[in-house]
Design an enzyme around this catalytic site. Structure first.
Site, PDB file in Angstrom:
ATOM      1  N   LEU A  48      54.060  47.483  23.830  1.00 30.90           N
ATOM      2  CA  LEU A  48      53.349  46.296  24.313  1.00 30.90           C
ATOM      3  C   LEU A  48      53.344  46.346  25.834  1.00 30.90           C
ATOM      4  O   LEU A  48      54.367  46.645  26.451  1.00 30.90           O
ATOM      5  CB  LEU A  48      54.042  45.005  23.849  1.00 30.90           C
ATOM      6  CG  LEU A  48      53.781  44.509  22.430  1.00 30.90           C
ATOM      7  CD1 LEU A  48      54.675  43.306  22.127  1.00 30.90           C
ATOM      8  CD2 LEU A  48      52.323  44.132  22.230  1.00 30.90           C
ATOM      9  N   ASP A  49      52.208  46.042  26.433  1.00 31.11           N
ATOM     10  CA  ASP A  49      52.135  46.005  27.890  1.00 31.11           C
ATOM     11  C   ASP A  49      53.032  44.899  28.437  1.00 31.11           C
ATOM     12  O   ASP A  49      53.312  43.913  27.734  1.00 31.11           O
ATOM     13  CB  ASP A  49      50.701  45.760  28.345  1.00 31.11           C
ATOM     14  CG  ASP A  49      49.793  46.939  28.012  1.00 31.11           C
ATOM     15  OD1 ASP A  49      50.298  48.071  27.952  1.00 31.11           O
ATOM     16  OD2 ASP A  49      48.586  46.719  27.805  1.00 31.11           O
ATOM     17  N   PRO A  50      53.487  45.017  29.693  1.00 28.02           N
ATOM     18  CA  PRO A  50      54.360  43.980  30.272  1.00 28.02           C
ATOM     19  C   PRO A  50      53.784  42.568  30.180  1.00 28.02           C
ATOM     20  O   PRO A  50      54.528  41.612  29.940  1.00 28.02           O
ATOM     21  CB  PRO A  50      54.499  44.433  31.731  1.00 28.02           C
ATOM     22  CG  PRO A  50      54.411  45.924  31.657  1.00 28.02           C
ATOM     23  CD  PRO A  50      53.369  46.191  30.589  1.00 28.02           C
ATOM     24  N   ARG A 189      42.406  43.816  24.518  1.00 24.11           N
ATOM     25  CA  ARG A 189      41.733  43.591  25.805  1.00 24.11           C
ATOM     26  C   ARG A 189      40.319  44.185  25.786  1.00 24.11           C
ATOM     27  O   ARG A 189      39.358  43.545  26.211  1.00 24.11           O
ATOM     28  CB  ARG A 189      42.544  44.229  26.938  1.00 24.11           C
ATOM     29  CG  ARG A 189      43.800  43.469  27.283  1.00 24.11           C
ATOM     30  CD  ARG A 189      44.573  44.182  28.359  1.00 24.11           C
ATOM     31  NE  ARG A 189      44.970  45.527  27.938  1.00 24.11           N
ATOM     32  CZ  ARG A 189      45.580  46.404  28.734  1.00 24.11           C
ATOM     33  NH1 ARG A 189      45.831  46.083  29.986  1.00 24.11           N
ATOM     34  NH2 ARG A 189      45.940  47.582  28.288  1.00 24.11           N
TER      35      ARG A 189
END
Length: 324
Positions: A48-50, A189
């Site tokens: 998971l991205d930050p 996204r």
């Protein structure tokens, strides 16, 4: 009297709730340093991205070797809030909007139900998508976001994904809150950017939460206050899930002789093997892959029916060391 399971000797998966901010790697590192016993290698099942939060599955004691199967067989569900009207380099609002363009007025005023129907009709099912240029997908040994930080934006080819479910929870222009269930490797996204483009404008995500990987939900995730602390007891039985509870499959149970042959990679005749169907058939991830157990119900690995035989496709190293 049944033998109590030793959770320090079986492959386990921790359903960790990742908060906004830290990287997935830093959370894996925290567990590695603080679990407090010899658990072998450690790894996660999908980063998971930050800026994102939610379900991060971490495997130990051989569980991490199931990474490819988790990705292939378990869909992922997300809750997201997107903002129409602007585009960013990252596809989310951690970066500044660099181009503004609102979607068409007719879609700004459209009712939630009507907009949901339009988007579901367009996107549900087979879906071709290129990874976002600041995603964790690798190119030439480095993550795309690492290339982007170095000033090099990489555009990769589109690959086939699948949108399994899509619902709009709230729509008050310019905000759209939605839930989406997708095959592994789908970038939400990029999906929202394509939604905005279809509607005639730009958009970027404000919030992204992974709410589920298969049956592993954010509601049951280990919150930060319950993460392991070095020197303090961490309840493995409470927080660790055995592999066959994370990935639900039908099962085969082998005799002692069959177990020995299986662990040596030999094929077995299917008509001589005991097949055990899971009681919750609607949750089975695949009919073509089976969990394999010995006669004492110890998990040995995975196998696949092939030409009336059972072929081993994944042997847990722990199983080999204990039972061969």
């Amino acid at each position: 009297m049944p033998v109590k399971t030793d959770y320090q000797k079986i492959p386990l998966v921790f359903n960790v709730y990742k908060p906004v901010g830290p990287s997935s790697f830093s959370i894996v590192h925290h567990f590695k340093k603080n679990l407090g016993y010899d658990f072998g290698k450690i790894g996660h099942f999908g980063t998971l991205d930050p800026f994102a939060e939610g379900v991060l599955l971490i495997g130990v004691q051989g569980a991490q070797r199931l990474n490819d199967y988790i990705h292939e067989l378990l869909p992922k569900t997300y809750r997201a809030v997107g903002i129409f009207g602007g585009k960013t380099d990252t596809g989310d609002l951690t970066a500044l909007v660099n181009v503004e363009k609102h979607i068409a007025v007719e879609f700004q005023k459209m009712a939630k139900e009507e907009l949901e129907e339009k988007l579901a009709k367009h996107f549900l099912g087979e879906y071709w998508q290129a990874p976002h240029s600041v995603s964790a997908t690798k190119f030439e040994g480095k993550r795309l976001y690492e290339h982007a930080l170095a000033g090099r934006l990489i555009q990769k080819e589109k690959v086939k994904r699948e949108i399994l479910d899509f619902k709009i929870a709230r729509y008050e222009y310019p905000e759209m809150e939605f839930e989406i269930t997708v095959s592994s490797g789908t970038y939400v996204r990029s999906f929202f950017e394509e939604v905005a483009e279809l509607l005639g404008g730009y958009g970027a995500l404000q919030i992204l939460e992974r709410t589920a990987i298969g049956e592993n939900t954010s509601a049951n995730g280990i919150r930060q206050k319950d993460w392991p602390i070095k020197g303090e007891m961490f309840d493995l039985e409470k927080w660790g899930r055995p592999l066959d509870q994370v990935l639900r499959l039908n099962k085969v149970r082998l005799t002692s002789e069959q177990t020995s042959k299986y662990l040596q990679g030999q094929r077995l005749k299917l008509d001589l093997i005991e097949l055990v169907y899971d009681s919750q058939q609607e949750l089975i991830s695949s009919q073509n892959i089976l969990w394999v157990y010995n006669q004492d119900s110890h998990l040995l690995g995975l196998a696949r029916p092939l030409n009336e035989e059972l072929a081993a496709i994944f042997n847990l190293q722990l199983a080999i060391s204990l039972f061969l």
